[in-house]
Structures are given as structure tokens and as C-alpha cells.
Design an enzyme around this catalytic site. Structure first.
Site, mmCIF file in Angstrom:
data_model
loop_
_atom_site.group_PDB
_atom_site.id
_atom_site.type_symbol
_atom_site.label_atom_id
_atom_site.label_comp_id
_atom_site.label_asym_id
_atom_site.label_seq_id
_atom_site.Cartn_x
_atom_site.Cartn_y
_atom_site.Cartn_z
ATOM 1 N N TRP A 101 0.808 -1.222 0.000
ATOM 2 C CA TRP A 101 0.000 0.000 0.000
ATOM 3 C C TRP A 101 0.840 1.271 0.000
ATOM 4 C CZ3 TRP A 101 -4.249 -0.915 -2.158
ATOM 5 C CH2 TRP A 101 -4.860 -2.151 -1.989
ATOM 6 N N ASP A 171 -1.606 6.734 6.032
ATOM 7 C CA ASP A 171 -2.720 5.894 5.592
ATOM 8 C C ASP A 171 -3.015 4.927 6.738
ATOM 9 O OD1 ASP A 171 -4.323 3.898 4.561
ATOM 10 O OD2 ASP A 171 -3.011 3.403 2.868
ATOM 11 N N LYS A 195 -12.672 -1.633 6.725
ATOM 12 C CA LYS A 195 -12.035 -2.646 7.573
ATOM 13 C C LYS A 195 -12.561 -2.518 9.004
ATOM 14 C CE LYS A 195 -8.660 -2.016 4.187
ATOM 15 N NZ LYS A 195 -8.689 -3.259 3.472
#
Ligand code: PMP
Length: 359
Positions: A101, A171, A195
């Protein structure tokens, strides 16, 4: 029977929240209208949204000089918006490459401006992090970027670097509200909600207001954070359903001990699984022990055949989502906030039993 859901996202939701949605999906608290039919400019939405934002602020003690709102486009859109706004012309931005990511974010930023890689975990196959006490921004950097929890690799920053005057941007898609965070350390925190916070659709943005003064000019409307901050994310139509559900999840988190409560549960659940791994010669974790994720526990069996068997047999026990990401293979148990403690305990028991039969 309800599945035990170890998927990495979209992922398990609290049962109470699903039931609350079910109860109100047709008629929102007797208003004769569903929340997903209501205008985002109307009172019904506004009231719900304001409460959602207020709960988000209180759960993380977000200071008043931070804007908080939700956007669409997933966390991925932020890989572009961040450098477009904050990678100042003639300057560069620092990125820490710690896995899938942060790498995607760094790759996108490099298409927009100059990127300085402060650390690249490639040689170690992205199983470790730089020491947060020593890693520092480079001279003249526009901002310092990291991913607090690499969802695929299963590594998580336990402490964050001190970047001084250089804005720190993180993030936190996959560990948001799984632990307390000192928001003041960050200029911006963002992530997809799918999530720990709700169903896919919304992306949360927490941004220190003064960041807007150091952004590039000439941006198109949607790309410009100032447009969104001005109207707390209502510049255009927000992902209403997702936001409604996030509001309910935030109330559920509050009722269950807040960020501290989530951390206690995350420790207990991840300990179940790591204890099995550490007390076994059959399973192994590729991740540097110091940076093991409490949200995404990545582990391996002695062979890929055994891993495939593990996935198939766990599914028969009602456990889903345990296959590792297609890019890295292996196994991964995602243990987000809404995963019941018992489900993590059941997985630990299944792991021991599987080892006994196949070890
Ligand atoms: N960052 C992290 C840490 C993620 O786990 C994900 C998705 N799994 C993303 C970014 C991308 O999120 P989205 O799919 O919402 O664009």
C-alpha cells in the site's frame, strides 16, 4: 450459521450494527423515509452526519484545528490527491516503502512530482520497518508519508517518527480506531472505512486545517481538499449509506470501550494466533516480531499444499477469508474490531488441531 469472517476488507461488521440497519433501512426512526433515500442537503442526513463526525472526533480526541469529513473514491484516490495538493512545486516528498500500500502511494506520487524514498523494505521482502526513533524527513521535504499498517504484509508501526515541522501523513485504512492515536503528531490521517469502521464507500479524512495554506494551486474542484474542508465533505454527494453505517459502528466502538477497548481486544485476539505460531515448528510468521500487525496476522505452513488444505478445511468449519493476498500467498487472519474474541479463539484451536493432524 453466521460465518467467522477473517477477510481483509470488506470485512466483518458488528452484529448490533447490522441489526440496527435492518431495523431502520425502510423507515429511519419513524420518519417515513429511508436514510438512503434522503437528500444529503436535508435535515435527516445532516443530523446523522453531524453526530457521526462528533463521535469520530471524540473517539480520537481530534483537536478543533483539524477538519474531519468523508470522501468517495477509496483510499486509493488519496494516493493521487495527497501529492497533487501537497507535493509542492520545486520540492519533494518523503515516502517510506513498507509494502503493497505504501508502494502504490509512492508510485502514484512519483508520477506527480519528486519522491524521496526514506526507506525501502524490498530487500527484506517487506517484513520489517525502519526504526521510528531514528527515521527522519529529508531537508526541504513537502511531507513525510507512511502506511501505519500494511494490510497485505501484516506489519504495523507501533510508534511513529517525529517529523518536526515536516507534515506527517498516514494511511490508517486498516488499523484506524484499533488503538488510540495521538492525532496531533499527524498533519493528515486518512483511510478507507471498509475494515474497522463500516461498509466500503467512504474514505475518512482527518486534516490539520493549516495544511490548506501549503497546497498547490490550480487544482480541479474534486481534487482540491479546500473544497471538501469548506463544506465538511459535502461539496458533492457523499457515500450516504456507508457514512450512516460508519456512524453506527462508531457508537458501537464507544459502547465497547473506545479506542482503548479496541486495543485490548486486538491484543487478546492477535495473541491467540501469534501464540500458536510461536509455540509451533509447523507455522511461521515472516514478519519482524517488533512490528507484527494486530490487525492482519500473516503466517505460513511448511508447504503451499498444506496452506491450500488449511484454507479448504477452515472453510468447512465456517471460517472465511484466511487465504493470503494473491500477491504474496500464504495465510492471513484479519482480526478487525468487529471480529468476536471467540472467533479468534476458534481459529487458534483450529490451527492447533490442523497442526496435530498434518505436522
Ligand atoms: N491502504 C491500505 C492500507 C489498504 O489496506 C487498502 C485496501 N485494502 C487501500 C489503501 C486501498 O483502499 P481502497 O480499496 O479503499 O482504495
Amino acid at each position: 450459521m453466521r460465518k467467522m469472517n477473517f477477510a481483509a476488507g470488506p470485512s466483518v461488521m458488528p452484529m448490533e450494527v447490522l441489526e440496527e440497519i435492518q431495523k431502520n433501512i425502510v423507515d429511519y426512526h419513524g420518519k417515513g423515509l429511508s436514510m438512503i433515500e434522503a437528500s444529503h442537503r436535508g435535515g435527516m442526513f445532516e443530523e446523522m452526519y453531524d453526530e457521526c463526525l462528533a463521535d469520530f472526533r471524540s473517539l480520537l480526541s481530534i483537536p478543533d484545528d483539524y477538519d474531519v469529513y468523508f470522501l468517495g473514491g477509496g483510499a486509493t484516490l488519496q494516493f493521487t490527491m495527497i501529492p497533487m495538493n501537497f507535493l509542492l512545486k520545486g520540492s519533494h516528498a518523503d515516502y517510506v516503502r513498507t509494502g503493497s500500500w505504501s508502494n502504490k502511494a509512492a508510485d502514484d506520487a512519483a508520477k506527480i512530482g519528486d519522491v524521496n524514498i526514506v526507506f525501502d523494505g524490498k530487500d527484506g521482502n517487506y517484513t520489517s520497518l525502519p526504526d521510528p526513533l531514528t527515521v527522519r524527513p529529508s531537508e526541504g521535504s513537502s511531507y513525510f508519508y507512511l502506511c501505519s499498517n500494511e494490510t497485505i504484509g501484516g506489519i504495523e508501526w507501533q510508534d511513529f517518527p517525529d517529523t518536526g515541522d515536516t507534515p506527517l501523513i498516514a494511511d490508517m485504512s486498516s488499523d484506524m480506531l484499533s488503538r488510540p492515536v495521538d492525532v496531533k503528531k499527524f498533519a493528515m490521517i486518512y483511510g478507507g472505512v471498509q475494515k474497522n469502521l463500516g461498509p466500503a464507500g467512504a474514505t475518512f479524512i482527518i486534516m490539520r486545517h493549516d495544511m490548506l495554506e501549503r497546497r498547490n494551486s490550480g487544482l480541479t474542484a474534486y481534487m482540491d481538499y479546500a473544497k471538501h474542508a469548506k463544506d465538511k465533505g459535502l461539496y458533492n454527494t457523499p457515500p450516504v449509506f456507508s457514512i450512516w453505517a460508519v456512524g453506527l459502528v462508531l457508537k458501537w466502538i464507544k459502547a465497547n470501550g473506545g479506542a482503548e477497548g479496541m486495543l485490548r481486544n486486538a491484543k487478546e485476539k492477535s495473541d491467540y494466533i501469534y501464540d500458536v505460531i510461536d509455540s509451533s515448528d509447523f507455522y511461521r510468521s515472516p514478519v519482524d516480531k517488533r512490528y507484527r500487525s494486530r490487525m492482519n496476522v500473516v503466517f505460513r505452513c511448511p508447504t503451499e499444499e498444506l496452506e491450500a488444505k488449511f484454507v479448504a478445511e477452515s472453510q468447512r468449519e465456517g471460517m472465511i477469508g484466511l487465504k493470503g493476498h494473491r500477491s504474496v500467498g500464504g495465510l492471513r487472519a484479519s482480526l478487525y474490531n468487529a471480529l468476536p474474541l471467540e472467533d479468534a479463539a476458534s481459529l487458534a484451536m483450529f490451527m492447533k488441531e490442523f497442526e496435530r493432524r498434518n505436522g
